[in-house]
Enzyme design. Structure first.
Site, mmCIF file in Angstrom:
data_model
loop_
_atom_site.group_PDB
_atom_site.id
_atom_site.type_symbol
_atom_site.label_atom_id
_atom_site.label_comp_id
_atom_site.label_asym_id
_atom_site.label_seq_id
_atom_site.Cartn_x
_atom_site.Cartn_y
_atom_site.Cartn_z
ATOM 1 N N SER A 87 0.731 7.126 9.042
ATOM 2 C CA SER A 87 1.101 8.534 8.920
ATOM 3 C C SER A 87 2.602 8.690 8.695
ATOM 4 O O SER A 87 3.408 7.835 9.074
ATOM 5 C CB SER A 87 0.684 9.309 10.175
ATOM 6 O OG SER A 87 1.495 8.951 11.268
ATOM 7 N N GLU A 131 4.684 10.554 10.115
ATOM 8 C CA GLU A 131 5.437 10.562 11.380
ATOM 9 C C GLU A 131 5.761 9.137 11.826
ATOM 10 O O GLU A 131 6.873 8.851 12.290
ATOM 11 C CB GLU A 131 4.638 11.287 12.468
ATOM 12 C CG GLU A 131 4.528 12.797 12.280
ATOM 13 C CD GLU A 131 3.531 13.185 11.209
ATOM 14 O OE1 GLU A 131 3.539 14.354 10.791
ATOM 15 O OE2 GLU A 131 2.746 12.317 10.781
ATOM 16 N N GLU A 156 0.831 -1.199 0.000
ATOM 17 C CA GLU A 156 0.000 0.000 0.000
ATOM 18 C C GLU A 156 0.868 1.253 0.000
ATOM 19 O O GLU A 156 0.599 2.209 -0.725
ATOM 20 C CB GLU A 156 -0.932 0.014 1.204
ATOM 21 C CG GLU A 156 -1.843 1.230 1.229
ATOM 22 C CD GLU A 156 -2.739 1.306 2.459
ATOM 23 O OE1 GLU A 156 -3.627 2.161 2.473
ATOM 24 O OE2 GLU A 156 -2.537 0.520 3.396
#
Length: 402
Positions: free
Chosen positions: A387, A389, A248
């Site tokens: 995310s 981060e 993904e």
């Protein structure tokens, strides 16, 4: 690795270009290039065209219906499709679930589900995120309790998934479910295939600020799922989920689509006038344009390395996270520059501009108003798929040992 394509690979590129010239409907290409919404039928149509040629699941092994391409061929195909304006292949069945079934599924699951992904019998969506489980995916709370009765072994599923992209069209969903609570949270998760038409499944739309219906909430209330729909081993779903996410994240990077978007941005910047001269001649704009082009060229090299690792039987680790971070930042920067280039034509929330056959004289040039919609929609890229981060933490652990 040698990044120069061989004569054979250049011949393959020519065959891809010919295929796209002959088989890609101009109507679909115009929609994709100009940000006009693709319907379910549009996506199914392109899916079927690729499947008929045997090029849909271009990274699957030949024995499961893939074309058996090498790394360079995959890269060439994806980039030429993007440059030609081909609709993006729906990733959920082909690019996400397919590789998981090929690596971890039973022979019976491969024989049944893989052909149905290819021929379009099943439209899959992803059941990972929950209201309290986004970046911390291991905290999923949707439960699956195993039982047995006169109809055989089964799971009873209860819980909720959210941000389910195109779930309104899907008839199947692959889900992370909690099957054990007395272990470390990553060790109590299983990977389950659920029929969206089963009693107890409720799909509710989430309408975004631009008025679009792309994402959904999915509720499960005492949903019965055959135990045969468990992929791999019970409580080993975290391993399969991580494997899927490498695909993904690489897909989110969207190198080919960034190349196509950058080419379009350059054309727009050359035509748009600011203070009597082309925007492309503005020093500040030109500097940002050059910076994003350099970043994109660097990412293309990284993308080739990741695909090469997968082709050699490996599983990309930190590299897929790097691609995800840089790829999403580049796509966001291109969208931002396009919105700036369009100026007043890039108005947000002009719903009609995203529909086929809109009134150009009233609401601006084809593709103009979609610039703002794409800019806002692309803000999510750095969040989903893990995310950015979180990806930086993964890179730090895998490379720096921190």
């Amino acid at each position: 690795m040698d990044l120069k394509f061989t004569p054979e690979e250049e011949a393959f590129r020519a065959s891809v270009v010919r295929f796209l010239d002959e088989k890609l409907p101009a109507r679909l290409a115009d929609k994709a290039r100009n940000g006009v919404r693709l319907t379910r039928d549009d996506m199914v149509e392109w899916h079927a065209i690729l499947n008929e040629r045997g090029w849909l699941a271009n990274h699957w092994p030949k024995e499961y219906g893939g074309p058996g391409w090498n790394t360079a061929q995959k890269f060439i195909f994806e980039n030429e499709c993007a440059l030609a304006g081909a609709p993006r292949i729906l990733p959920f069945g082909v690019n996400m679930l397919g590789p998981v079934l090929i690596k971890y599924g039973s022979e019976a699951q491969k024989r049944y589900w893989l052909p149905r992904i290819l021929d379009g019998s099943d439209w899959w969506c992803q059941g990972y995120s929950e209201p309290g489980s986004g970046s911390d995916l291991a905290s999923v709370k949707t439960t699956a309790v195993r039982g047995i009765d006169d109809q055989g072994e089964h799971y009873i599923v209860n819980g909720q998934k959210t941000w389910t992209t195109l779930g309104q069209h899907a008839n199947m969903i692959f889900c992370l479910v909690r099957t054990a609570n007395d272990v470390r949270k990553q060790e109590g998760i299983s990977f389950l295939l659920v029929d969206m038409k089963a009693p107890g499944v409720d799909v509710r739309p989430i309408i975004t600020l631009d008025g679009d219906h792309e994402i959904n909430e999915v509720f499960f209330t005492d949903v019965r799922v055959p135990a045969a729909n468990l992929v791999g081993e019970e409580n080993k779903g975290w391993t399969y989920a991580k494997y899927l996410l490498t695909y993904e994240r690489t897909n989110i990077a969207g190198v080919g689509f960034s190349m196509a978007a950058l080419a379009r941005l350059r054309r727009v910047a050359a035509k748009v006038k600011r203070n009597g001269r082309p925007l492309a001649d503005d020093s500040l704009f030109a500097a940002r344009l050059a910076r994003v082009e350099i970043d994109l060229e660097n990412m293309k090299t990284t993308n080739l390395r990741v695909v090469a690792a997968v082709s050699g039987g490996g599983v990309p680790g930190a590299e897929s996270s790097m691609l995800k971070v840089r790829g999403t930042e580049i796509r966001q920067e291109i969208a931002s520059l396009m919105r700036r280039a369009m100026g007043p034509y890039a108005q947000p929330f002009i719903e009609e501009a995203l529909e086929e056959g809109h009134d150009e004289a009233r609401i601006g040039p084809q593709g103009a108003a979609s610039a703002a919609a794409q800019y806002f929609n692309n803000r999510k890229l750095s969040i989903f798929g893990g995310s950015n981060e979180i990806q930086k933490n993964i890179i730090s652990k895998m490379i720096l040992g921190l």
